[in-house]
Design a protein around this motif. Structure first.
Motif, PDB file in Angstrom:
ATOM      1  N   MET A 168       0.830  -1.191   0.000  1.00 55.23           N
ATOM      2  CA  MET A 168       0.000   0.000   0.000  1.00 55.23           C
ATOM      3  C   MET A 168       0.871   1.250   0.000  1.00 55.23           C
ATOM      4  SD  MET A 168      -2.804  -1.146   2.880  1.00 55.23           S
ATOM      5  CE  MET A 168      -3.702   0.407   2.804  1.00 55.23           C
ATOM      6  N   SER A 169       0.491   2.246  -0.792  1.00 52.65           N
ATOM      7  CA  SER A 169       1.184   3.526  -0.776  1.00 52.65           C
ATOM      8  C   SER A 169       0.781   4.301   0.475  1.00 52.65           C
ATOM      9  CB  SER A 169       0.820   4.336  -2.016  1.00 52.65           C
ATOM     10  OG  SER A 169       1.265   3.687  -3.187  1.00 52.65           O
ATOM     11  N   LYS A 170       1.733   5.026   1.053  1.00 51.24           N
ATOM     12  CA  LYS A 170       1.464   5.798   2.256  1.00 51.24           C
ATOM     13  C   LYS A 170       0.938   7.180   1.895  1.00 51.24           C
ATOM     14  CE  LYS A 170       5.190   3.534   4.843  1.00 51.24           C
ATOM     15  NZ  LYS A 170       6.501   3.731   5.522  1.00 51.24           N
ATOM     16  N   ALA A 171       0.148   7.740   2.805  1.00 44.94           N
ATOM     17  CA  ALA A 171      -0.339   9.106   2.642  1.00 44.94           C
ATOM     18  C   ALA A 171      -0.427   9.775   4.003  1.00 44.94           C
ATOM     19  CB  ALA A 171      -1.702   9.131   1.960  1.00 44.94           C
ATOM     20  N   VAL A 172       0.004  11.033   4.060  1.00 38.69           N
ATOM     21  CA  VAL A 172      -0.207  11.858   5.242  1.00 38.69           C
ATOM     22  C   VAL A 172      -1.484  12.656   5.019  1.00 38.69           C
ATOM     23  CG1 VAL A 172       0.674  13.762   6.645  1.00 38.69           C
ATOM     24  CG2 VAL A 172       2.240  12.018   5.788  1.00 38.69           C
ATOM     25  N   ILE A 173      -2.406  12.581   5.980  1.00 36.79           N
ATOM     26  CA  ILE A 173      -3.701  13.245   5.865  1.00 36.79           C
ATOM     27  C   ILE A 173      -3.782  14.340   6.910  1.00 36.79           C
ATOM     28  CG2 ILE A 173      -6.188  12.896   5.662  1.00 36.79           C
ATOM     29  CD1 ILE A 173      -4.543  10.944   3.931  1.00 36.79           C
ATOM     30  N   LEU A 174      -4.004  15.572   6.501  1.00 39.55           N
ATOM     31  CA  LEU A 174      -4.224  16.653   7.457  1.00 39.55           C
ATOM     32  C   LEU A 174      -5.645  16.533   8.006  1.00 39.55           C
ATOM     33  CD1 LEU A 174      -2.455  19.629   5.665  1.00 39.55           C
ATOM     34  CD2 LEU A 174      -1.679  18.368   7.667  1.00 39.55           C
ATOM     35  N   LEU A 175      -5.748  16.281   9.299  1.00 39.94           N
ATOM     36  CA  LEU A 175      -7.036  15.972   9.927  1.00 39.94           C
ATOM     37  C   LEU A 175      -7.330  16.957  11.053  1.00 39.94           C
ATOM     38  CD1 LEU A 175      -9.446  13.953  10.198  1.00 39.94           C
ATOM     39  CD2 LEU A 175      -8.037  12.715  11.871  1.00 39.94           C
ATOM     40  N   SER A 176      -8.304  17.833  10.820  1.00 40.89           N
ATOM     41  CA  SER A 176      -8.672  18.823  11.836  1.00 40.89           C
ATOM     42  C   SER A 176      -9.777  18.324  12.750  1.00 40.89           C
ATOM     43  CB  SER A 176      -9.132  20.118  11.164  1.00 40.89           C
ATOM     44  OG  SER A 176     -10.384  19.911  10.516  1.00 40.89           O
ATOM     45  N   GLY A 177     -10.505  17.307  12.305  1.00 37.94           N
ATOM     46  CA  GLY A 177     -11.688  16.863  13.034  1.00 37.94           C
ATOM     47  C   GLY A 177     -12.966  17.443  12.463  1.00 37.94           C
ATOM     48  N   GLY A 178     -12.834  18.236  11.385  1.00 32.38           N
ATOM     49  CA  GLY A 178     -13.994  18.844  10.752  1.00 32.38           C
ATOM     50  C   GLY A 178     -14.573  17.998   9.636  1.00 32.38           C
ATOM     51  N   LEU A 179     -15.622  18.514   9.018  1.00 31.15           N
ATOM     52  CA  LEU A 179     -16.340  17.795   7.959  1.00 31.15           C
ATOM     53  C   LEU A 179     -15.454  17.509   6.755  1.00 31.15           C
ATOM     54  CD1 LEU A 179     -19.951  18.641   6.808  1.00 31.15           C
ATOM     55  CD2 LEU A 179     -18.154  18.337   5.110  1.00 31.15           C
ATOM     56  N   ASP A 180     -14.752  18.509   6.277  1.00 38.67           N
ATOM     57  CA  ASP A 180     -13.961  18.357   5.057  1.00 38.67           C
ATOM     58  C   ASP A 180     -12.776  17.415   5.254  1.00 38.67           C
ATOM     59  OD1 ASP A 180     -15.668  20.089   3.765  1.00 38.67           O
ATOM     60  OD2 ASP A 180     -14.385  21.837   4.020  1.00 38.67           O
ATOM     61  N   SER A 181     -12.026  17.599   6.336  1.00 38.38           N
ATOM     62  CA  SER A 181     -10.835  16.772   6.532  1.00 38.38           C
ATOM     63  C   SER A 181     -11.205  15.318   6.811  1.00 38.38           C
ATOM     64  CB  SER A 181      -9.967  17.332   7.656  1.00 38.38           C
ATOM     65  OG  SER A 181     -10.587  17.200   8.920  1.00 38.38           O
ATOM     66  N   THR A 182     -12.333  15.104   7.476  1.00 37.79           N
ATOM     67  CA  THR A 182     -12.779  13.731   7.741  1.00 37.79           C
ATOM     68  C   THR A 182     -13.194  13.039   6.451  1.00 37.79           C
ATOM     69  OG1 THR A 182     -13.516  14.372   9.959  1.00 37.79           O
ATOM     70  CG2 THR A 182     -14.371  12.305   9.081  1.00 37.79           C
ATOM     71  N   THR A 183     -13.889  13.769   5.586  1.00 36.27           N
ATOM     72  CA  THR A 183     -14.251  13.214   4.285  1.00 36.27           C
ATOM     73  C   THR A 183     -13.000  12.906   3.473  1.00 36.27           C
ATOM     74  OG1 THR A 183     -16.279  14.552   4.311  1.00 36.27           O
ATOM     75  CG2 THR A 183     -15.636  13.573   2.210  1.00 36.27           C
ATOM     76  N   THR A 184     -12.013  13.788   3.552  1.00 31.98           N
ATOM     77  CA  THR A 184     -10.751  13.575   2.837  1.00 31.98           C
ATOM     78  C   THR A 184     -10.052  12.311   3.315  1.00 31.98           C
ATOM     79  OG1 THR A 184     -10.488  15.949   2.452  1.00 31.98           O
ATOM     80  CG2 THR A 184      -8.504  14.603   2.311  1.00 31.98           C
ATOM     81  N   LEU A 185     -10.057  12.087   4.626  1.00 37.85           N
ATOM     82  CA  LEU A 185      -9.480  10.857   5.174  1.00 37.85           C
ATOM     83  C   LEU A 185     -10.213   9.633   4.636  1.00 37.85           C
ATOM     84  CD1 LEU A 185      -7.732   9.164   7.086  1.00 37.85           C
ATOM     85  CD2 LEU A 185      -9.337   9.742   8.938  1.00 37.85           C
ATOM     86  N   ALA A 186     -11.539   9.691   4.612  1.00 38.52           N
ATOM     87  CA  ALA A 186     -12.326   8.565   4.102  1.00 38.52           C
ATOM     88  C   ALA A 186     -12.015   8.290   2.632  1.00 38.52           C
ATOM     89  CB  ALA A 186     -13.818   8.848   4.284  1.00 38.52           C
ATOM     90  N   ILE A 187     -11.818   9.343   1.848  1.00 36.87           N
ATOM     91  CA  ILE A 187     -11.480   9.187   0.430  1.00 36.87           C
ATOM     92  C   ILE A 187     -10.116   8.515   0.275  1.00 36.87           C
ATOM     93  CG2 ILE A 187     -10.887  10.457  -1.681  1.00 36.87           C
ATOM     94  CD1 ILE A 187     -13.034  12.528  -0.821  1.00 36.87           C
ATOM     95  N   ALA A 188      -9.136   8.966   1.045  1.00 39.02           N
ATOM     96  CA  ALA A 188      -7.797   8.378   0.962  1.00 39.02           C
ATOM     97  C   ALA A 188      -7.827   6.892   1.318  1.00 39.02           C
ATOM     98  CB  ALA A 188      -6.844   9.128   1.884  1.00 39.02           C
ATOM     99  N   LEU A 189      -8.574   6.544   2.343  1.00 39.55           N
ATOM    100  CA  LEU A 189      -8.700   5.137   2.729  1.00 39.55           C
ATOM    101  C   LEU A 189      -9.397   4.328   1.640  1.00 39.55           C
ATOM    102  CD1 LEU A 189      -9.616   5.612   6.485  1.00 39.55           C
ATOM    103  CD2 LEU A 189      -7.587   4.435   5.621  1.00 39.55           C
ATOM    104  N   SER A 190     -10.403   4.923   0.996  1.00 35.72           N
ATOM    105  CA  SER A 190     -11.130   4.224  -0.067  1.00 35.72           C
ATOM    106  C   SER A 190     -10.250   3.972  -1.284  1.00 35.72           C
ATOM    107  CB  SER A 190     -12.370   5.019  -0.488  1.00 35.72           C
ATOM    108  OG  SER A 190     -12.025   6.153  -1.276  1.00 35.72           O
ATOM    109  N   GLN A 191      -9.182   4.766  -1.404  1.00 29.96           N
ATOM    110  CA  GLN A 191      -8.230   4.599  -2.506  1.00 29.96           C
ATOM    111  C   GLN A 191      -7.046   3.719  -2.101  1.00 29.96           C
ATOM    112  OE1 GLN A 191      -7.219   8.603  -3.736  1.00 29.96           O
ATOM    113  NE2 GLN A 191      -9.291   9.031  -4.474  1.00 29.96           N
TER     114      GLN A 191
END
Length: 223
Positions: free
Chosen positions: A1-24
């Protein structure tokens, strides 16, 4: 698996971004910041979200943008304003915040041999922040690939912005399809210690409108 650093604030946008990265199928390393923000409950939210999604590692970096001030989010002398239509950059803009956050993410990415950084910036439903624009992200990515050892060694970095051209409603629909529980996210600029939102700041109004336009019940806890 390729690694990714996800900027996570705990808000709506960053949480969705984390979910997208995991789905990929990225191996996700979440990065949050205790940067002197008045609103502390977002860090509790970020911890909970990182744990629920089962990220490989979650780090909270402590820095002090409050020592610099100049933002209603960090400066005790400035109040968080209520939402209003305006073409001016609001006082909730934190000077150079995304540049600073991305720089920490870039450094961590080098250490863990990672060529992907995800950030949930958005150029449509945002408050006019200059560091959320596509041209800014492009320029930062170019700089990063001039300034790091791994890029010089042939391992080019990519900054992923999967939400950059989406409306809040589109983001919410995408997050729901990926199993995001938005009741755990905190977007408010002045949520209390219980994570209850004010319902009046820019972030709250954009979030409210997003759920309304998506035809989805708003799960936000309000004061």
């Amino acid at each position: 698996m390729s690694k990714a650093v996800i900027l996570l604030s705990g808000g709506l946008d960053s949480t969705t971004t984390l979910a997208i990265a995991l789905s990929q199928s990225f191996d996700c390393y979440a990065l949050s910041f205790d940067y002197g923000q008045k609103q502390r409950s977002e860090l509790i939210s970020a911890k909970s979200i990182a744990n629920e999604f089962g990220v490989t590692e979650h780090r909270i970096m402590t820095i002090s943008l409050a020592d610099i001030g100049g933002s209603a989010l960090t400066d005790v002398k400035l109040k968080v304003p209520k939402y209003k239509e305006s073409n001016e950059i609001p006082t909730t803009y934190v000077p150079a915040r995304n540049t600073i956050f991305l720089s920490f993410a870039l450094a961590w990415a080098e250490v863990i041999d990672c060529q992907s950084i995800f950030i949930g910036v958005n150029a449509l439903d945002y408050s006019g922040y200059p560091d959320c624009r596509p041209e800014y992200i492009k320029a930062y990515e170019e700089m990063a690939n001039l300034a790091t050892k791994q890029s010089i060694d042939g391992h080019r970095l990519t900054i992923h912005t999967p939400l950059i051209d989406q409306t809040k409603a589109q983001i919410i629909h995408q997050g729901q399809s990926l199993g995001v529980d938005y009741s755990q996210t905190i977007s408010c600029y002045q949520a209390n210690d219980n994570g209850e939102a004010c319902g009046e700041c820019d972030a709250c109004i954009l979030r409210k409108n997003g759920f309304a336009q998506a035809g989805v019940t708003d799960p936000t806890k309000y004061q």
